[in-house]
Design a protein around this motif. Structure first.
Motif, PDB file in Angstrom:
ATOM      1  N   GLY A  35      39.417  83.926  36.957  1.00  0.00           N
ATOM      2  CA  GLY A  35      38.810  82.678  36.539  1.00  0.00           C
ATOM      3  C   GLY A  35      39.639  81.971  35.499  1.00  0.00           C
ATOM      4  N   TRP A  36      39.404  80.680  35.391  1.00  0.00           N
ATOM      5  CA  TRP A  36      39.946  79.886  34.292  1.00  0.00           C
ATOM      6  C   TRP A  36      38.771  79.393  33.453  1.00  0.00           C
ATOM      7  CZ3 TRP A  36      44.936  79.186  32.821  1.00  0.00           C
ATOM      8  CH2 TRP A  36      45.946  79.482  33.738  1.00  0.00           C
ATOM      9  N   PHE A  37      38.939  79.495  32.144  1.00  0.00           N
ATOM     10  CA  PHE A  37      37.965  78.987  31.194  1.00  0.00           C
ATOM     11  C   PHE A  37      38.709  78.112  30.196  1.00  0.00           C
ATOM     12  CE2 PHE A  37      34.186  81.552  32.146  1.00  0.00           C
ATOM     13  CZ  PHE A  37      34.742  82.498  32.983  1.00  0.00           C
ATOM     14  N   ARG A  38      37.957  77.346  29.429  1.00  0.00           N
ATOM     15  CA  ARG A  38      38.574  76.551  28.375  1.00  0.00           C
ATOM     16  C   ARG A  38      37.667  76.483  27.171  1.00  0.00           C
ATOM     17  NH1 ARG A  38      38.310  70.557  31.293  1.00  0.00           N
ATOM     18  NH2 ARG A  38      36.036  70.250  31.134  1.00  0.00           N
ATOM     19  N   GLN A  39      38.291  76.266  26.022  1.00  0.00           N
ATOM     20  CA  GLN A  39      37.529  76.176  24.788  1.00  0.00           C
ATOM     21  C   GLN A  39      38.095  75.070  23.921  1.00  0.00           C
ATOM     22  OE1 GLN A  39      37.166  79.897  22.675  1.00  0.00           O
ATOM     23  NE2 GLN A  39      35.362  79.158  21.593  1.00  0.00           N
ATOM     24  N   ALA A  40      37.266  74.074  23.682  1.00  0.00           N
ATOM     25  CA  ALA A  40      37.635  72.967  22.819  1.00  0.00           C
ATOM     26  C   ALA A  40      37.249  73.310  21.383  1.00  0.00           C
ATOM     27  CB  ALA A  40      36.928  71.696  23.273  1.00  0.00           C
ATOM     28  N   PRO A  41      37.878  72.671  20.394  1.00  0.00           N
ATOM     29  CA  PRO A  41      37.557  72.965  18.997  1.00  0.00           C
ATOM     30  C   PRO A  41      36.069  72.776  18.707  1.00  0.00           C
ATOM     31  CG  PRO A  41      39.535  71.644  19.138  1.00  0.00           C
ATOM     32  CD  PRO A  41      38.970  71.701  20.519  1.00  0.00           C
ATOM     33  N   GLY A  42      35.471  73.775  18.092  1.00  0.00           N
ATOM     34  CA  GLY A  42      34.068  73.688  17.720  1.00  0.00           C
ATOM     35  C   GLY A  42      33.091  73.892  18.851  1.00  0.00           C
ATOM     36  N   LYS A  43      33.590  74.223  20.029  1.00  0.00           N
ATOM     37  CA  LYS A  43      32.714  74.399  21.189  1.00  0.00           C
ATOM     38  C   LYS A  43      32.845  75.813  21.738  1.00  0.00           C
ATOM     39  CE  LYS A  43      32.611  69.568  22.676  1.00  0.00           C
ATOM     40  NZ  LYS A  43      32.765  68.649  23.839  1.00  0.00           N
ATOM     41  N   GLU A  44      31.860  76.193  22.536  1.00  0.00           N
ATOM     42  CA  GLU A  44      31.907  77.501  23.173  1.00  0.00           C
ATOM     43  C   GLU A  44      32.883  77.480  24.353  1.00  0.00           C
ATOM     44  OE1 GLU A  44      27.348  79.018  22.211  1.00  0.00           O
ATOM     45  OE2 GLU A  44      27.999  78.715  24.284  1.00  0.00           O
ATOM     46  N   ARG A  45      33.346  78.664  24.702  1.00  0.00           N
ATOM     47  CA  ARG A  45      34.220  78.778  25.850  1.00  0.00           C
ATOM     48  C   ARG A  45      33.416  78.447  27.110  1.00  0.00           C
ATOM     49  NH1 ARG A  45      38.388  83.682  25.774  1.00  0.00           N
ATOM     50  NH2 ARG A  45      38.527  82.715  23.701  1.00  0.00           N
ATOM     51  N   GLU A  46      33.995  77.597  27.970  1.00  0.00           N
ATOM     52  CA  GLU A  46      33.264  77.171  29.151  1.00  0.00           C
ATOM     53  C   GLU A  46      34.047  77.455  30.421  1.00  0.00           C
ATOM     54  OE1 GLU A  46      32.481  72.967  29.291  1.00  0.00           O
ATOM     55  OE2 GLU A  46      34.599  72.432  29.430  1.00  0.00           O
ATOM     56  N   PHE A  47      33.281  77.650  31.473  1.00  0.00           N
ATOM     57  CA  PHE A  47      33.823  77.957  32.785  1.00  0.00           C
ATOM     58  C   PHE A  47      34.495  76.741  33.390  1.00  0.00           C
ATOM     59  CE2 PHE A  47      34.089  79.465  37.019  1.00  0.00           C
ATOM     60  CZ  PHE A  47      33.566  78.479  37.849  1.00  0.00           C
ATOM     61  N   VAL A  48      35.629  76.971  34.066  1.00  0.00           N
ATOM     62  CA  VAL A  48      36.338  75.908  34.771  1.00  0.00           C
ATOM     63  C   VAL A  48      36.338  76.171  36.279  1.00  0.00           C
ATOM     64  CG1 VAL A  48      38.544  74.725  35.072  1.00  0.00           C
ATOM     65  CG2 VAL A  48      37.804  75.407  32.772  1.00  0.00           C
ATOM     66  N   VAL A  49      36.856  77.331  36.679  1.00  0.00           N
ATOM     67  CA  VAL A  49      36.956  77.650  38.102  1.00  0.00           C
ATOM     68  C   VAL A  49      37.129  79.156  38.249  1.00  0.00           C
ATOM     69  CG1 VAL A  49      39.446  77.260  38.122  1.00  0.00           C
ATOM     70  CG2 VAL A  49      38.178  77.128  40.270  1.00  0.00           C
ATOM     71  N   VAL A  50      36.707  79.678  39.405  1.00  0.00           N
ATOM     72  CA  VAL A  50      36.880  81.096  39.701  1.00  0.00           C
ATOM     73  C   VAL A  50      37.248  81.251  41.170  1.00  0.00           C
ATOM     74  CG1 VAL A  50      34.416  81.425  40.188  1.00  0.00           C
ATOM     75  CG2 VAL A  50      35.822  83.396  39.553  1.00  0.00           C
ATOM     76  N   MET A  51      38.028  82.303  41.460  1.00  0.00           N
ATOM     77  CA  MET A  51      38.396  82.595  42.847  1.00  0.00           C
ATOM     78  C   MET A  51      38.444  84.101  43.056  1.00  0.00           C
ATOM     79  SD  MET A  51      42.561  82.036  42.960  1.00  0.00           S
ATOM     80  CE  MET A  51      42.654  82.671  44.639  1.00  0.00           C
ATOM     81  N   TYR A  52      38.346  84.515  44.306  1.00  0.00           N
ATOM     82  CA  TYR A  52      38.577  85.898  44.631  1.00  0.00           C
ATOM     83  C   TYR A  52      40.082  86.164  44.611  1.00  0.00           C
ATOM     84  CZ  TYR A  52      33.743  86.632  45.997  1.00  0.00           C
ATOM     85  OH  TYR A  52      32.381  86.761  45.983  1.00  0.00           O
ATOM     86  N   TRP A  53      40.467  87.264  44.002  1.00  0.00           N
ATOM     87  CA  TRP A  53      41.873  87.616  43.854  1.00  0.00           C
ATOM     88  C   TRP A  53      42.569  87.711  45.206  1.00  0.00           C
ATOM     89  CZ3 TRP A  53      45.614  87.629  40.491  1.00  0.00           C
ATOM     90  CH2 TRP A  53      46.703  88.479  40.634  1.00  0.00           C
TER      91      TRP A  53
END
Length: 124
Positions: A35-53
């Motif tokens: 998966g890819w996640f992202r975290q902006a300053p002052g925010k919680e880490r959020e989901f972006v995309v996920v795939m089967y390996w």
């Protein structure tokens, strides 16, 4: 253990594109989902995309659907995140994550392995 190393972040203007890479090493045979996640300053880490390996289904967050694309180079054990039409709201540290268990998971705590992150800044 699985090691993940992200690269490809940088500073771009709104509307431009970036491609992030996540190189996996170690016990890659144990990976089931990436998966890819992202975290902006002052925010919680959020989901972006996920795939089967090993290929198959993918699942995108609504905020990136139609703009971001996940892919994988099997020979290189590397997952890519192509990001098009970037917006200032996409500014964040982007992390890739790997999980041995099945199912496409969108919660950070469900992932066992994490990279160090790569910074993406989108200017307006």
């Amino acid at each position: 253990q699985v090691q993940l190393v992200e690269s490809g972040g940088g500073l771009v203007q709104a509307g431009e594109s970036l491609r992030l890479s996540c190189a996996a090493s170690g016990r890659t045979f144990s990976i089931n989902t990436m998966g890819w996640f992202r975290q902006a300053p002052g925010k919680e880490r959020e989901f972006v995309v996920v795939m089967y390996w090993r290929g198959g289904s993918t699942y995108y967050a609504d905020s990136v659907k139609g703009r971001f694309t996940i892919s994988k180079d099997n020979a290189k054990n590397t997952v890519y995140l192509q990001m098009n039409s970037l917006k200032p709201d996409d500014t964040a540290v982007y992390y890739c994550a790997a999980e041995p268990r099945g199912q496409l998971r969108t919660t950070p705590r469900d992932y066992a392995y994490w990279g160090q992150g790569t910074q993406v800044i989108v200017s307006s």
